[in-house]
Design an enzyme around this catalytic site. Structure first.
Site, short mmCIF file in Angstrom:
data_model
loop_
_atom_site.label_atom_id
_atom_site.label_comp_id
_atom_site.label_asym_id
_atom_site.label_seq_id
_atom_site.Cartn_x
_atom_site.Cartn_y
_atom_site.Cartn_z
CG PHE A 129 5.62 -14.15 6.29
CD1 PHE A 129 5.28 -15.07 5.32
CD2 PHE A 129 6.34 -13.03 5.89
CE1 PHE A 129 5.63 -14.89 3.99
CE2 PHE A 129 6.70 -12.82 4.57
CZ PHE A 129 6.34 -13.76 3.62
CG ASP A 235 14.04 8.78 -8.45
OD1 ASP A 235 15.26 8.76 -8.25
OD2 ASP A 235 13.51 8.34 -9.48
CD GLN A 254 13.20 -6.18 6.59
OE1 GLN A 254 12.47 -6.35 5.63
NE2 GLN A 254 12.76 -6.21 7.83
CG HIS A 256 14.59 -10.97 2.80
ND1 HIS A 256 14.90 -12.31 2.86
CD2 HIS A 256 13.24 -10.89 2.81
CE1 HIS A 256 13.78 -13.01 2.90
NE2 HIS A 256 12.75 -12.18 2.88
CG LEU A 266 13.15 -11.90 -1.53
CD1 LEU A 266 13.96 -11.28 -0.42
CD2 LEU A 266 11.73 -11.38 -1.50
CD GLU A 269 10.05 -13.59 6.81
OE1 GLU A 269 10.84 -12.67 6.53
OE2 GLU A 269 9.22 -13.52 7.72
NE ARG A 300 11.46 -10.34 5.94
CZ ARG A 300 10.67 -9.86 5.00
NH1 ARG A 300 10.78 -8.61 4.62
NH2 ARG A 300 9.76 -10.62 4.45
CG HIS A 373 13.74 -6.97 1.33
ND1 HIS A 373 13.49 -7.40 0.05
CD2 HIS A 373 12.60 -7.19 2.04
CE1 HIS A 373 12.25 -7.87 -0.01
NE2 HIS A 373 11.69 -7.73 1.17
NE ARG A 417 8.94 -4.33 4.90
CZ ARG A 417 8.75 -5.49 4.25
NH1 ARG A 417 7.74 -6.26 4.55
NH2 ARG A 417 9.59 -5.86 3.31
C1 LIG Z 1 11.53 -8.89 -4.32
C2 LIG Z 1 10.61 -8.28 -3.31
C3 LIG Z 1 9.66 -9.06 -2.68
C4 LIG Z 1 8.80 -8.49 -1.74
N1 LIG Z 1 7.87 -9.28 -1.13
C5 LIG Z 1 6.99 -8.72 -0.26
C6 LIG Z 1 5.95 -9.50 0.33
O1 LIG Z 1 5.79 -10.69 0.06
N2 LIG Z 1 5.11 -8.88 1.20
C7 LIG Z 1 5.22 -7.55 1.52
O2 LIG Z 1 4.41 -7.05 2.31
N3 LIG Z 1 6.18 -6.80 0.95
C8 LIG Z 1 7.06 -7.34 0.07
N4 LIG Z 1 8.03 -6.56 -0.50
C9 LIG Z 1 8.04 -5.12 -0.24
C10 LIG Z 1 6.92 -4.46 -1.02
O3 LIG Z 1 6.71 -5.13 -2.23
C11 LIG Z 1 7.21 -2.98 -1.31
O4 LIG Z 1 7.59 -2.31 -0.13
C12 LIG Z 1 5.97 -2.30 -1.88
O5 LIG Z 1 5.46 -3.02 -2.99
C13 LIG Z 1 6.29 -0.87 -2.28
O6 LIG Z 1 5.19 -0.31 -2.96
P1 LIG Z 1 5.23 1.20 -3.40
O7 LIG Z 1 3.93 1.47 -4.07
O8 LIG Z 1 5.61 2.04 -2.24
O9 LIG Z 1 6.45 1.31 -4.45
P2 LIG Z 1 6.79 0.57 -5.83
O10 LIG Z 1 5.93 -0.60 -6.10
O11 LIG Z 1 8.26 0.36 -5.82
O12 LIG Z 1 6.43 1.67 -6.92
C14 LIG Z 1 7.16 2.86 -7.06
C15 LIG Z 1 6.56 3.68 -8.18
O13 LIG Z 1 7.14 4.97 -8.18
C16 LIG Z 1 7.47 5.34 -9.50
N5 LIG Z 1 8.57 6.32 -9.42
C17 LIG Z 1 9.70 6.25 -8.68
N6 LIG Z 1 10.45 7.35 -8.86
C18 LIG Z 1 9.78 8.14 -9.74
C19 LIG Z 1 10.04 9.40 -10.34
N7 LIG Z 1 11.16 10.08 -10.08
N8 LIG Z 1 9.15 9.88 -11.22
C20 LIG Z 1 8.01 9.21 -11.53
N9 LIG Z 1 7.72 8.00 -10.97
C21 LIG Z 1 8.58 7.48 -10.10
C22 LIG Z 1 7.83 4.02 -10.18
O14 LIG Z 1 7.69 4.12 -11.58
C23 LIG Z 1 6.79 3.08 -9.56
O15 LIG Z 1 5.58 3.15 -10.28
C24 LIG Z 1 8.90 -7.12 -1.44
C25 LIG Z 1 9.86 -6.33 -2.08
C26 LIG Z 1 10.72 -6.91 -2.98
C27 LIG Z 1 11.76 -6.04 -3.60
#
Ligand SMILES: Cc1cc2nc3c(=O)[nH]c(=O)nc-3n(C[C@H](O)[C@H](O)[C@H](O)COP(=O)(O)OP(=O)(O)OC[C@H]3O[C@@H](n4cnc5c(N)ncnc54)[C@H](O)[C@@H]3O)c2cc1C
Length: 616
Positions: A129, A235, A254, A256, A266, A269, A300, A373, A417
């Site tokens: 990566f 939020d 960032q 991507h 996406l 990578e 990136r 991203h 990142r």
């Molecule tokens: C397409 C894509 C591919 C990726 N690939 C990788 C990868 O291969 N490797 C890597 O390390 N990272 C990757 N990332 C980044 C990584 O996936 C995310 O940074 C990470 O999953 C975020 O996790 P999280 O738990 O912080 O948020 P999220 O998984 O986004 O969850 C957010 C949660 O908050 C809740 N929420 C939001 N606002 C409110 C509100 N007002 N009230 C109640 N609930 C709310 C939502 O319902 C959800 O449950 C990728 C991201 C994307 C978009």
């Protein structure tokens, strides 16, 4: 799922059910010692989506850890790469924890059921990566543990199943509207709970909690072209700002390098990790020219800027689906991988290209362009996930408030990142925040009760929100009668995304930042405040939440633009054409910006690696 009954007070409320929120729930429950406890702690996980629709589920490429399964690796190298990849705006004590605890985090995920891809010897498979190297920058190293290209799906489902097994209570499709922080009589700031809308019934609840963990994910919807899902409207960031807190390093977003042309979807990578190469209109694999050491596997920000330079030099290509359109893409060449590798190691990438662009990547070039991203900045936290407010040259902990995952800023990613480090951040620091809350609750149970913060701020937030929702649901005429952008939250989001993309994405300068600030202040913010819903029914009214979401996006955009204006240098993901150099003498520090746009600067923690020039 909805809670069976709404309790008077919770020991812990977690807002968000992605990797961070679910890891926090498990960290809490697994370290909470029930021996001698009079009652099971009251924990609630709230999610505006059904949990399994959280964006974590779309992560593709993998999660970084120096397991050394394919070749020799060392967590010190991972630590160095994270600091360097973040253009030295990384708090090195935090990055050290990230790299050191990464292997244990991945092994725990394996025990929780993540079906990683395997090597022939049965060990977890690892791939290359960008920015991950051996021996402090020598050559690319196989550090990213993967599950074909569906790591997020695996992690989200496994963690959720573990939570169900632990009887975690969920409030799904509940939308948290406000966070309450009590600041009574000059005492330390203390979190007292959240206000939340049950979107099924339209009922608004005031939920008291001794501890709240914000885990609401990123804010990719700030930009028109984004890899993020529709729910990522920042939020949690807006909740914190409205509760009087500041966001840290929010100027760093960032892009991507490889979004599928004109969709922003996406293409992981992992595609370049497995051997894919970027080419310009002349067929040249141009990354070698920009970053000879690691070429397509540079970090990136470097690859994204190189693509932008190629496009500006006239060596971009048009999307074949829009041959007369702008030449703002480059080619991703996956042909050398062959169909077998594409189908076995990159099935999602391969099918996405086929389904959304009608291209067979085994035989044809794929048009790509950078896509928004990841938000590097966010709610400032320490190593236990505790939220702090930085002012007067010191950190002031907000008692009972924690944050984790993409909405938080533990400064492990600095200004950029590295790929595969964010699932790691979300799982690892999510877990740590849950553990920290468990100890706090247990200490209080065995010693004195937790201090009761009072609920003045919470009561006020609840009353204000009730009025605000009543105003949105009482159509005053304009919304009911026309569909102009000022009366439609979706069109307003689109206008905001277009503006931020034009003025702030990848490159910006004093004039473009000021332009975005002016348009938001004079047009978009007043329009958002004036929005009313087309239906006055509170049950299942998605427009009601969309109106609150667009207001949140605008709040975050304003803080982000103030931070961008204040940082007069270029570093990591931020490139200012009017200040093109990194300026360590004046800006090797974190920005903390409040709702009014006032900036405080916090020094970066430097432990082991002195800032040096960066080319990859
Ligand atoms: C397409 C894509 C591919 C990726 N690939 C990788 C990868 O291969 N490797 C890597 O390390 N990272 C990757 N990332 C980044 C990584 O996936 C995310 O940074 C990470 O999953 C975020 O996790 P999280 O738990 O912080 O948020 P999220 O998984 O986004 O969850 C957010 C949660 O908050 C809740 N929420 C939001 N606002 C409110 C509100 N007002 N009230 C109640 N609930 C709310 C939502 O319902 C959800 O449950 C990728 C991201 C994307 C978009």
């Amino acid at each position: 799922m909805s809670p069976q009954q709404v309790k008077d007070k919770y020991d812990l409320i977690i807002v968000g059910a992605g990797a961070a929120g679910l890891s926090a729930a498990l960290g809490f429950l697994r370290s909470y010692d029930l021996t001698g406890a009079s009652a099971y702690p009251d924990v609630l996980v709230i999610s505006k989506l059904q949990s399994l629709r959280s964006h974590t589920g779309s992560a593709e490429g993998g999660i970084a850890a120096s397991l050394g399964n394919v070749e020799k690796d060392d967590w010190h190298w991972h630590y160095f790469d994270t600091v360097k990849g973040g253009d030295y705006l990384v708090d090195q004590d935090m990055a050290e924890i990230l790299a050191r605890e990464a292997p244990a985090t991945v092994v725990q995920l394996e025990h929780d059921g993540v079906a990683f891809s395997r090597l022939d010897n049965g060990k977890i498979a690892q791939r290359l990566f960008g920015g991950h190297t051996s021996n402090f920058g020598e050559q690319s190293v196989h550090r990213t543990a993967y599950a074909a290209d569906r790591i997020g799906h695996q992690i989200l489902h496994s963690l959720w199943q573990q939570c169900v097994a632990e009887d975690v209570e969920f409030a799904e499709e509940w939308y948290v509207t406000d966070l309450a922080i009590e600041r009574n009589d000059g005492a330390e700031a203390t979190c007292s709970g959240v206000v939340v809308l049950d979107t099924h019934t339209g009922e608004l609840h005031e939920l008291k909690a001794s501890n709240v963990i914000i885990a609401t994910g990123g804010a990719g919807r700030l930009f028109h072209t984004t890899s993020n899902s529709w729910d990522l409207t920042g939020d949690g960031l807006a909740l914190a700002v409205r509760a009087g807190l500041k966001l840290e390093d929010s100027e760093f977003v960032q892009f991507h390098p490889t979004g599928l042309a004109h969709t922003g979807i996406l293409l992981s990578e992992a595609a370049r990790g497995e051997g894919g190469v970027l080419r310009n209109s002349e067929g040249e694999a141009f990354m070698k020219r920009y970053a000879p050491e690691h070429a397509d596997l540079s970090a990136r920000d470097v690859v994204t800027r190189s693509i932008a330079s190629e496009v500006r030099a006239g060596r971009g290509v048009a999307d074949p689906l829009d041959p007369d359109g702008p030449k703002d893409c480059v080619w991703l060449d996956l042909r050398s991988l062959g169909r077998d590798i594409l189908e076995s190691k990159l099935p999602e990438v391969y099918s996405t290209i086929r389904n959304y662009a009608g291209i067979d990547a085994a035989t044809d070039l794929v048009p790509v362009k950078p896509t928004a991203h990841y938000t590097m900045g966010g709610i400032p936290i320490n190593a236990n996930g505790e939220v702090y407010d930085y002012h007067d040259g010191a950190r002031h902990i907000v008692t009972g408030l924690y944050a984790a995952g993409e909405c938080s800023c533990g400064s492990v990613h600095g200004a950029n990142r590295l790929g595969a480090n964010s699932l790691l951040d979300a799982c690892l620091f999510g877990h740590r925040s849950g553990v920290a809350v468990a100890h706090r609750v247990m200490d209080a149970a065995s010693d004195a009760p937790l201090p009761d913060a009072g609920t003045r701020a919470l009561d006020a937030a609840y009353a204000d929100r009730k009025n605000a929702i009543a105003a949105i649901l009482a159509p005053t005429g304009s919304a009911a009668s026309d569909n102009a952008s000022e009366s439609n939250p979706y069109a307003l989001m689109s206008a905001l995304g277009g503006l931020m993309e034009k003025d702030c994405a990848i490159r910006c300068n004093t004039e473009s930042i000021a332009d975005a600030q002016r348009v938001i202040k004079t047009q978009l913010a007043p329009q958002a405040e004036a929005l009313t819903a087309h239906s006055d029914v509170a049950e299942f009214n998605q427009e009601l939440t969309a109106i609150m979401e667009v207001r949140n996006l605008i709040t975050v955009a304003q803080v982000m633009l103030a931070a961008t204006a204040a940082r007069k240098e270029s570093r990591g993901s931020l490139f200012r054409t009017d200040c093109p150099e990194r300026d360590d003498a004046n800006f090797l520090k974190h920005s903390h910006v409040d709702a009014q746009g006032a900036v405080e600067w916090e020094p970066v923690t430097i432990k082991d690696f002195k800032p040096e020039a960066r080319t990859y």
